[in-house]
Design a protein around this motif. Sequence first.
Motif, PDB file in Angstrom:
ATOM      1  N   ALA A 150       0.834  -1.204   0.000  1.00  0.00           N
ATOM      2  CA  ALA A 150       0.000   0.000   0.000  1.00  0.00           C
ATOM      3  C   ALA A 150       0.867   1.253   0.000  1.00  0.00           C
ATOM      4  CB  ALA A 150      -0.916  -0.018   1.220  1.00  0.00           C
ATOM      5  N   GLN A 151       1.926   1.250   0.817  1.00  0.00           N
ATOM      6  CA  GLN A 151       2.798   2.428   0.869  1.00  0.00           C
ATOM      7  C   GLN A 151       3.592   2.577  -0.415  1.00  0.00           C
ATOM      8  OE1 GLN A 151       5.083   2.508   4.527  1.00  0.00           O
ATOM      9  NE2 GLN A 151       3.399   1.546   5.591  1.00  0.00           N
ATOM     10  N   LEU A 152       3.971   1.430  -0.995  1.00  0.00           N
ATOM     11  CA  LEU A 152       4.747   1.453  -2.231  1.00  0.00           C
ATOM     12  C   LEU A 152       3.928   2.036  -3.373  1.00  0.00           C
ATOM     13  CD1 LEU A 152       7.460   0.390  -3.354  1.00  0.00           C
ATOM     14  CD2 LEU A 152       6.227  -1.620  -4.086  1.00  0.00           C
ATOM     15  N   SER A 153       2.712   1.544  -3.537  1.00  0.00           N
ATOM     16  CA  SER A 153       1.929   1.985  -4.688  1.00  0.00           C
ATOM     17  C   SER A 153       1.580   3.464  -4.546  1.00  0.00           C
ATOM     18  CB  SER A 153       0.673   1.142  -4.833  1.00  0.00           C
ATOM     19  OG  SER A 153      -0.063   1.179  -3.651  1.00  0.00           O
ATOM     20  N   ALA A 154       1.452   3.955  -3.297  1.00  0.00           N
ATOM     21  CA  ALA A 154       1.165   5.369  -3.102  1.00  0.00           C
ATOM     22  C   ALA A 154       2.309   6.217  -3.657  1.00  0.00           C
ATOM     23  CB  ALA A 154       0.946   5.665  -1.628  1.00  0.00           C
TER      24      ALA A 154
END
Lengths: 96, 241, 102, 89
Positions: free
Chosen positions: A78-82
């Motif tokens: 989730a943090q990566l795709s953000a």
Amino acid sequence: MEEISILLLFDVLVGLTLVWLAWQTLSSLDLFRAIVLFIAFGLLMALAWVRLNAPDVALAEATIGAGLTGALFLSALAQLSASTKRKDEENKIENS
Amino acid sequence: MRKIKLKILEKKPSLFTRLTLGILMFLLAASLAYAVWSLPTQALGLSAEVAKNVEMSGVSNPVTAVLLNYRSYDTLLELGVLLLALFGVWSLGGVSANKSSFVNPILDFLSRFLVPVFILFSGYLLWVGGFAPGGAFQAGAVLAAAGVLLFLNDWQLERKYSGFSLRFVLVLGLVLFVAIGFGFVFLDRVFLEYPPQLAGGLILLIEAAATLSIGISLAALFLGRDPSVKSDSKIDTGVHK
Amino acid sequence: MTPAFLYALVGIVLFSIGLYGLILYKHLLRKILAINILGSGVFLVMVALAARTGDAVPDAVPHAMVITGIVVAVSATALALALMLRVDAETGQAVLPEDREE
Amino acid sequence: MNTLYLAVALFLLLTLIAGMWRILHGPTPADRMLAAQLFGTTAVACLLLLSQALEQPALRDIALVFALLAAVTAIAFVKRAWLKKSDES
């Protein structure tokens, strides 16, 4: 004798599915799909430990696989795709 | 709901690379399989030694006996590795997770209901580890799952506990293990050797401390940043965007 | 073909698949998944070889080592994911420097 | 009786493998996640049957772990991988 052949069939199925899941996990281009396949892989590993007469290991794999690994990977994704999404938008503005 | 495509853009490696690597991996697997095949089909390993000494170890579950008595070096160093990983994550600064102000009533109820059950179950696994599958690692992982559940619900550790108290619990397992290990050195025993009549109680004590440390460490690893650092102070990454 | 040998074979195949993925794929998350699968393969071989005691109780020493290994693997994964997020925050791509596409 | 338990466990394993189709083909992330949760539920039943057939009561603890901790992955999915996307769209 019947029981042994059923158990052997069980072992063969678990083994083949483990290999298949591992291959699908790694070759998947969709990262979310890869993570879900990896969670399923962990579940099946617990069955393999049970069949190898290692209930302690199965318990460790079950607690860590069900409670931690999935949450860790999903949270990281989730943090990566953000951040990659932000980067994509920046590129769009620069290119326009 | 919109269909989400999270495909990553990665060029497929060339056929030549894939083929070469595939053949190499096949050869590796084949030679490893041959090595395993040529091993004897019956091998007792150390199971006889483990079974012979299990009465002296203080517990009746052989795996717990190995983990906390015969090979307790492994467990001791493993607690150290866990702490090192946590320090590594903390030193990276971490990305502060987005906090949503919206509290989901279902999740709130679920976590209020589940967290006590997790803690109870963790205690059960710790206790049962002496004579059946279970023990500090499994109990610690269940405790960590409780922590993960709380963090997913945007729960925050109160600031007065996030400094010394948190660090105290994190190192408790390791410190107690080393202290007990060294304690008996002065009573003419080698490091990490317990007297057989006290072993059961000592193992339970060490395991209880280790459970707390493992659980809190793993939950802190999930959180990914030092809770005593203010979450709004972003660490400068040194890159000018 | 005993179950122990079957699972040892599966472990070897998992190890090879994991190594293949670790070398070939560039995205760091996929590399981390590959390391986890590789590690599971190693654990499987160890426990399978410990189960060769016939009808007796399996060897507890490899079991204990694998339990320790599982916990170390998950903490290493957490550290690796944190490193990956940091690389991503610095460069905007979750790949190693030599694989970066400009 | 044990043969029956083992046969049912084998059947459950087959249904579990059939459930993999949903994980592989999606189409939405929620489909994949729910299929993985179904994996967990089937594994619980499988473990309980094996515990009865192989006379290993410890396997019930493992089934209990799966049943309890399955919630964590599901909540992680809802909070970290799903809500965020629907907020943005």
